[in-house]
Design an enzyme around this catalytic site. Structure first.
Site, PDB file in Angstrom:
ATOM      1  N   GLY A 160     -10.633 -23.399  30.369  1.00  0.00           N
ATOM      2  CA  GLY A 160      -9.548 -24.014  29.595  1.00  0.00           C
ATOM      3  C   GLY A 160      -8.261 -23.220  29.666  1.00  0.00           C
ATOM      4  N   VAL A 220      -7.418 -20.629  28.109  1.00  0.00           N
ATOM      5  CA  VAL A 220      -7.614 -19.178  28.129  1.00  0.00           C
ATOM      6  C   VAL A 220      -8.400 -18.747  29.371  1.00  0.00           C
ATOM      7  CG1 VAL A 220      -8.744 -17.247  26.944  1.00  0.00           C
ATOM      8  CG2 VAL A 220      -7.392 -18.873  25.666  1.00  0.00           C
ATOM      9  N   SER A 225     -13.627 -16.062  23.393  1.00  0.00           N
ATOM     10  CA  SER A 225     -13.232 -17.060  22.395  1.00  0.00           C
ATOM     11  C   SER A 225     -12.896 -16.352  21.086  1.00  0.00           C
ATOM     12  CB  SER A 225     -14.389 -18.022  22.099  1.00  0.00           C
ATOM     13  OG  SER A 225     -14.724 -18.783  23.220  1.00  0.00           O
ATOM     14  N   ALA A 229      -0.034 -16.150  24.475  1.00  0.00           N
ATOM     15  CA  ALA A 229       0.548 -17.361  23.892  1.00  0.00           C
ATOM     16  C   ALA A 229       0.808 -18.346  25.029  1.00  0.00           C
ATOM     17  CB  ALA A 229       1.850 -17.025  23.168  1.00  0.00           C
ATOM     18  N   LEU A 289      -8.392 -12.848  14.187  1.00  0.00           N
ATOM     19  CA  LEU A 289      -8.063 -13.795  13.115  1.00  0.00           C
ATOM     20  C   LEU A 289      -6.855 -13.280  12.325  1.00  0.00           C
ATOM     21  CD1 LEU A 289     -11.559 -14.815  11.636  1.00  0.00           C
ATOM     22  CD2 LEU A 289     -10.188 -16.002  13.339  1.00  0.00           C
ATOM     23  N   ALA A 346      -4.404 -11.234  13.342  1.00  0.00           N
ATOM     24  CA  ALA A 346      -3.142 -11.308  14.104  1.00  0.00           C
ATOM     25  C   ALA A 346      -2.577 -12.728  14.000  1.00  0.00           C
ATOM     26  CB  ALA A 346      -3.389 -10.937  15.567  1.00  0.00           C
ATOM     27  N   CYS A 388      -4.627 -23.020  17.658  1.00  0.00           N
ATOM     28  CA  CYS A 388      -5.287 -21.870  17.026  1.00  0.00           C
ATOM     29  C   CYS A 388      -4.826 -21.462  15.635  1.00  0.00           C
ATOM     30  CB  CYS A 388      -5.220 -20.688  17.969  1.00  0.00           C
ATOM     31  SG  CYS A 388      -6.210 -20.985  19.437  1.00  0.00           S
ATOM     32  N   ARG A 442      14.634 -27.827  15.928  1.00  0.00           N
ATOM     33  CA  ARG A 442      14.422 -26.618  16.741  1.00  0.00           C
ATOM     34  C   ARG A 442      15.701 -25.819  16.980  1.00  0.00           C
ATOM     35  NH1 ARG A 442       9.021 -25.042  17.625  1.00  0.00           N
ATOM     36  NH2 ARG A 442       7.771 -26.870  18.051  1.00  0.00           N
TER      37      ARG A 442
HETATM   38  P1  NAD Z   1     -10.195 -25.270  25.911  1.00  0.00           P
HETATM   39  O1  NAD Z   1     -10.745 -26.378  25.100  1.00  0.00           O
HETATM   40  O2  NAD Z   1      -8.924 -25.466  26.686  1.00  0.00           O
HETATM   41  O3  NAD Z   1     -11.306 -24.799  26.970  1.00  0.00           O
HETATM   42  C1  NAD Z   1     -12.651 -24.604  26.663  1.00  0.00           C
HETATM   43  C2  NAD Z   1     -13.489 -25.091  27.852  1.00  0.00           C
HETATM   44  O4  NAD Z   1     -14.850 -24.709  27.638  1.00  0.00           O
HETATM   45  C3  NAD Z   1     -13.504 -26.615  28.029  1.00  0.00           C
HETATM   46  O5  NAD Z   1     -13.012 -26.943  29.326  1.00  0.00           O
HETATM   47  C4  NAD Z   1     -14.986 -26.982  27.867  1.00  0.00           C
HETATM   48  O6  NAD Z   1     -15.404 -28.036  28.725  1.00  0.00           O
HETATM   49  C5  NAD Z   1     -15.682 -25.696  28.231  1.00  0.00           C
HETATM   50  N1  NAD Z   1     -17.054 -25.576  27.695  1.00  0.00           N
HETATM   51  C6  NAD Z   1     -17.477 -25.759  26.421  1.00  0.00           C
HETATM   52  N2  NAD Z   1     -18.797 -25.512  26.313  1.00  0.00           N
HETATM   53  C7  NAD Z   1     -19.220 -25.163  27.551  1.00  0.00           C
HETATM   54  C8  NAD Z   1     -20.488 -24.772  28.082  1.00  0.00           C
HETATM   55  N3  NAD Z   1     -21.565 -24.676  27.292  1.00  0.00           N
HETATM   56  N4  NAD Z   1     -20.576 -24.507  29.402  1.00  0.00           N
HETATM   57  C9  NAD Z   1     -19.482 -24.594  30.199  1.00  0.00           C
HETATM   58  N5  NAD Z   1     -18.250 -24.949  29.753  1.00  0.00           N
HETATM   59  C10 NAD Z   1     -18.125 -25.218  28.441  1.00  0.00           C
HETATM   60  O7  NAD Z   1     -10.036 -24.024  24.929  1.00  0.00           O
HETATM   61  P2  NAD Z   1      -9.008 -22.793  25.042  1.00  0.00           P
HETATM   62  O8  NAD Z   1      -7.659 -23.177  24.530  1.00  0.00           O
HETATM   63  O9  NAD Z   1      -9.135 -22.185  26.386  1.00  0.00           O
HETATM   64  O10 NAD Z   1      -9.612 -21.807  23.946  1.00  0.00           O
HETATM   65  C11 NAD Z   1     -10.840 -21.135  24.172  1.00  0.00           C
HETATM   66  C12 NAD Z   1     -11.019 -20.079  23.095  1.00  0.00           C
HETATM   67  O11 NAD Z   1      -9.970 -19.109  23.184  1.00  0.00           O
HETATM   68  C13 NAD Z   1     -10.964 -20.608  21.666  1.00  0.00           C
HETATM   69  O12 NAD Z   1     -11.868 -19.882  20.880  1.00  0.00           O
HETATM   70  C14 NAD Z   1      -9.544 -20.301  21.237  1.00  0.00           C
HETATM   71  O13 NAD Z   1      -9.462 -20.118  19.832  1.00  0.00           O
HETATM   72  C15 NAD Z   1      -9.267 -19.006  21.942  1.00  0.00           C
HETATM   73  N6  NAD Z   1      -7.852 -18.729  22.240  1.00  0.00           N
HETATM   74  C16 NAD Z   1      -7.039 -19.717  22.697  1.00  0.00           C
HETATM   75  C17 NAD Z   1      -5.713 -19.433  23.027  1.00  0.00           C
HETATM   76  C18 NAD Z   1      -4.771 -20.501  23.541  1.00  0.00           C
HETATM   77  O14 NAD Z   1      -3.597 -20.199  23.718  1.00  0.00           O
HETATM   78  N7  NAD Z   1      -5.202 -21.715  23.795  1.00  0.00           N
HETATM   79  C19 NAD Z   1      -5.250 -18.122  22.942  1.00  0.00           C
HETATM   80  C20 NAD Z   1      -6.123 -17.125  22.490  1.00  0.00           C
HETATM   81  C21 NAD Z   1      -7.429 -17.444  22.150  1.00  0.00           C
HETATM   82  C1  UGA Z   2      -0.483 -18.021  19.332  1.00  0.00           C
HETATM   83  C2  UGA Z   2      -0.265 -16.515  19.291  1.00  0.00           C
HETATM   84  O1  UGA Z   2       1.135 -16.237  19.477  1.00  0.00           O
HETATM   85  C3  UGA Z   2      -1.078 -15.813  20.380  1.00  0.00           C
HETATM   86  O2  UGA Z   2      -0.946 -14.404  20.253  1.00  0.00           O
HETATM   87  C4  UGA Z   2      -2.553 -16.196  20.231  1.00  0.00           C
HETATM   88  O3  UGA Z   2      -3.320 -15.624  21.276  1.00  0.00           O
HETATM   89  C5  UGA Z   2      -2.675 -17.707  20.279  1.00  0.00           C
HETATM   90  O4  UGA Z   2      -1.867 -18.295  19.226  1.00  0.00           O
HETATM   91  C6  UGA Z   2      -4.076 -18.200  20.040  1.00  0.00           C
HETATM   92  O5  UGA Z   2      -4.899 -17.503  19.482  1.00  0.00           O
HETATM   93  O6  UGA Z   2      -4.274 -19.358  20.419  1.00  0.00           O
HETATM   94  P1  UGA Z   2       0.444 -20.042  20.787  1.00  0.00           P
HETATM   95  O7  UGA Z   2      -0.121 -20.885  19.691  1.00  0.00           O
HETATM   96  O8  UGA Z   2       0.087 -20.375  22.174  1.00  0.00           O
HETATM   97  O9  UGA Z   2       0.015 -18.502  20.562  1.00  0.00           O
HETATM   98  O10 UGA Z   2       2.037 -20.044  20.716  1.00  0.00           O
HETATM   99  P2  UGA Z   2       3.091 -19.356  19.708  1.00  0.00           P
HETATM  100  O11 UGA Z   2       4.232 -18.897  20.507  1.00  0.00           O
HETATM  101  O12 UGA Z   2       2.469 -18.382  18.814  1.00  0.00           O
HETATM  102  O13 UGA Z   2       3.592 -20.600  18.853  1.00  0.00           O
HETATM  103  C7  UGA Z   2       2.748 -21.243  17.914  1.00  0.00           C
HETATM  104  C8  UGA Z   2       3.547 -22.256  17.123  1.00  0.00           C
HETATM  105  O14 UGA Z   2       4.465 -21.598  16.261  1.00  0.00           O
HETATM  106  C9  UGA Z   2       4.397 -23.188  17.992  1.00  0.00           C
HETATM  107  O15 UGA Z   2       4.352 -24.489  17.458  1.00  0.00           O
HETATM  108  C10 UGA Z   2       5.785 -22.597  17.905  1.00  0.00           C
HETATM  109  O16 UGA Z   2       6.808 -23.522  18.119  1.00  0.00           O
HETATM  110  C11 UGA Z   2       5.777 -22.097  16.470  1.00  0.00           C
HETATM  111  N1  UGA Z   2       6.745 -21.007  16.220  1.00  0.00           N
HETATM  112  C12 UGA Z   2       6.616 -19.808  16.849  1.00  0.00           C
HETATM  113  C13 UGA Z   2       7.766 -21.212  15.307  1.00  0.00           C
HETATM  114  O17 UGA Z   2       7.898 -22.303  14.709  1.00  0.00           O
HETATM  115  N2  UGA Z   2       8.651 -20.179  15.050  1.00  0.00           N
HETATM  116  C14 UGA Z   2       8.537 -18.979  15.669  1.00  0.00           C
HETATM  117  O18 UGA Z   2       9.376 -18.087  15.389  1.00  0.00           O
HETATM  118  C15 UGA Z   2       7.501 -18.788  16.588  1.00  0.00           C
END
Ligand code: NAD
Ligand code: UGA
Length: 483
Positions: A15, A17, A135, A172, A225, A227, A280, A456
């Site tokens: 995904g 990440v 995750s 991010a 969580l 952060a 998130c 914005r």
């Molecule tokens: P996502 O939904 O984009 O990707 C997850 C993927 O895992 C999906 O493609 C799904 O099909 C796959 N999957 C699920 N179960 C599976 C299995 N058993 N075997 C194989 N594939 C499987 O999610 P994401 O945004 O990449 O987030 C993943 C984790 O990272 C979450 O816990 C999220 O909180 C955390 N995270 C996300 C971000 C972000 O910016 N999106 C940043 C930091 C941390």
């Molecule tokens: C956020 C964190 O910044 C990452 O460190 C973390 O890894 C990630 O969540 C996660 O765990 O998924 P992200 O959600 O991708 O990253 O993007 P951000 O830049 O944090 O923005 C989040 C939301 O806040 C957006 O809707 C953005 O527009 C809003 N935002 C951000 C504001 O409204 N004001 C700001 O000053 C900053």
């Protein structure tokens, strides 16, 4: 040199990440084989697309990184078992959304995908395998993973063993590649120094030693969580002050600059807006709230829950004020929405503020023309629970939907086509191209008196005023009092 030599890495979850993180690891560690697996065949096919503009995740710079490593030491595959069996280290990077039913529904994380991964690793791994939580997980999840793995290597199966580490991701979206290539820190939580060293040696290919932090498992899980909770709290704090600025004639941008100059407060994450979106922040705070209640800390839970409540309020506040300023009704009125992604430079719409605001306006019977440079219209249809309709022809008079008070939406081909015939323009994502719009040229396309609702802070108020348009700008008490 670590006791555990890492030659092959598997990441479960391709995904937002898993894909970018593994692409950067493969790019920076040509000596390692990196395989990213997913059950979603379509997603894997998109990661393997020869045309790098078709990757399933839009991130500036990602195409170049994938282009360098794919086919060399980076593979995307649906052969989950095979990749796990061949790996010395398995990252779990699957989705952990909020539970929608059962115990903890609406707050607790749904860990079914994480548990499925742990069981799969327990079943097919060979030799010593380091399992890494990538995750974002509730504190003490590693305990459950360890128990599942321990059950697998019980009995006479001496050839298999496991270590469990927590290595949360802080990237991010929109800046993922830069965040991964030059992280503020890499956090590794664990109990076995040799396993921690093995993961640290992977990052050491490009991350300076002093930025690799080592903690115990629970501190690492909880730091992630915390952060996100702190970052989201800053946004709710500045948005609460934005509303107060609008009521008093102050300007939130000036207040943010004044307080952000204090080095103890810092300038980042003080941008007022339509509330935070993304997959998130809300999910992780609600998870923290759930855990605090579970551990008997209701006051702490209430404190963090208010960060989410303020965010939801801010989004409804914006849709309410749009209705109020358009003479108390938007039924049958055309409104242009610029930006649907939750922030600029991503195609991700998960929890985007635009969803709640557009749904409110559709509920009021508005006709929405929506533009976003990267979001697929089918995704917008899913988010709004409504199929797209055709853009009505203004020359043919009001549409049937408009007269019956049904909200509808369609996709605007470009900014000018989106704005044409609208009573108001709502700017909900800060795409760079919206900063460059020439309002003197666009103003005649709108039905007068017309409004710009800039959630914005992308427009120049003087230019908008000169174009004869009314302006609401988030946190700007100055324009408000003149309007
Ligand atoms: P996502 O939904 O984009 O990707 C997850 C993927 O895992 C999906 O493609 C799904 O099909 C796959 N999957 C699920 N179960 C599976 C299995 N058993 N075997 C194989 N594939 C499987 O999610 P994401 O945004 O990449 O987030 C993943 C984790 O990272 C979450 O816990 C999220 O909180 C955390 N995270 C996300 C971000 C972000 O910016 N999106 C940043 C930091 C941390
Ligand atoms: C956020 C964190 O910044 C990452 O460190 C973390 O890894 C990630 O969540 C996660 O765990 O998924 P992200 O959600 O991708 O990253 O993007 P951000 O830049 O944090 O923005 C989040 C939301 O806040 C957006 O809707 C953005 O527009 C809003 N935002 C951000 C504001 O409204 N004001 C700001 O000053 C900053």
């Amino acid at each position: 040199m670590s006791v555990f030599a890492i030659r092959s890495i598997c990441c479960i979850g391709a995904g937002y990440v898993g894909g970018p993180t593994m692409a950067v690891i493969a790019d920076r560690c040509p000596d390692l084989q990196v395989t990213v697996v997913d059950l979603n065949e379509q997603r894997i096919a998109a990661w393997n697309d020869r045309d790098l503009s078709q990757l399933p995740v839009y991130e500036p710079g990602l195409d170049a990184v994938v282009g360098r490593a794919r086919g060399r030491n980076l593979t995307f595959s649906t052969a989950v078992d095979e990749a796990i069996a061949n790996a010395d280290m398995v990252f779990i990077s699957v989705n952990t959304p909020t539970k929608t039913k059962g115990l903890g529904a609406g707050q607790a994380s749904d860990l079914r995908w994480v548990e499925a991964c742990a069981r799969q690793v327990a079943k097919v791994a060979k030799g010593h395998t380091i399992v890494v939580e990538k995750s974002t997980l509730p504190v003490r999840t590693a305990q459950a993973i360890k128990q599942i793995l321990a059950a697998a290597h019980g009995g006479d199966d001496h050839a298999r063993s496991f270590s469990v580490l927590s290595n949360p991701e802080f990237l991010a979206e929109g800046t993922a590649i830069g965040d991964l290539e030059a992280p503020d820190r890499v956090l590794i939580g664990g109990e076995e120094p040799a396993a921690i060293d093995a993961l640290a040696s992977v990052y050491a290919h490009w991350v300076p030693q002093e930025k690799i932090l080592r903690t115990n498992l629970w501190s690492s899980e909880l730091s992630k969580l915390t952060a996100n909770a702190f970052l989201a709290q800053r946004i709710s704090s500045i948005n609460s002050i934005a509303a107060f600025c609008e009521a008093t004639g102050a300007d939130v941008r000036e207040v943010a600059r004044a307080i952000g100059s204090d080095s103890r407060i810092g300038a980042k994450f003080l941008q007022a807006g339509p509330g935070f979106g993304g997959s998130c922040f809300q999910k992780d705070i609600l998870n923290l709230v759930y855990l605090c209640r579970h551990f008997g800390l209701p006051e702490v839970a209430d404190y963090w829950e208010s960060v989410v409540a303020l965010n939801t309020w801010q989004q409804h506040r914006i849709s309410r004020l749009v209705v109020q300023k358009l003479f108390g009704t938007v039924t049958g009125k055309r409104l242009a929405v610029l930006g649907f992604a939750f922030k600029a430079d991503t195609n991700d719409t998960r929890e985007a503020p635009a969803i709640r605001i557009c749904r409110d306006l559709l509920e009021e019977g508005a006709q929405l023309a929506i533009h976003d440079p990267k979001v697929d219209p089918e995704q917008i249809a899913r988010d709004l629970h409504l199929p797209a309709s055709a853009a009505p022809d203004p020359a043919a008079g009001p549409s049937r939907a408009a007269l019956s008070g049904d909200g509808t939406w369609w996709q605007g081909a470009d900014e000018a086509a989106t704005i044409a015939g609208a009573d108001a323009v709502l700017i909900l994502t800060e795409w760079q191209q919206y900063r460059q719009l020439d309002w003197t040229v666009l103003a005649p396309l709108l039905r007068q008196p017309a409004w710009i609702f800039d959630a914005r802070s992308v427009v120049d108020p003087a230019v908008v005023a000169a174009a004869g348009l009314k302006l609401w700008r988030v946190g700007d008490g100055g324009v408000e009092s003149e309007a």
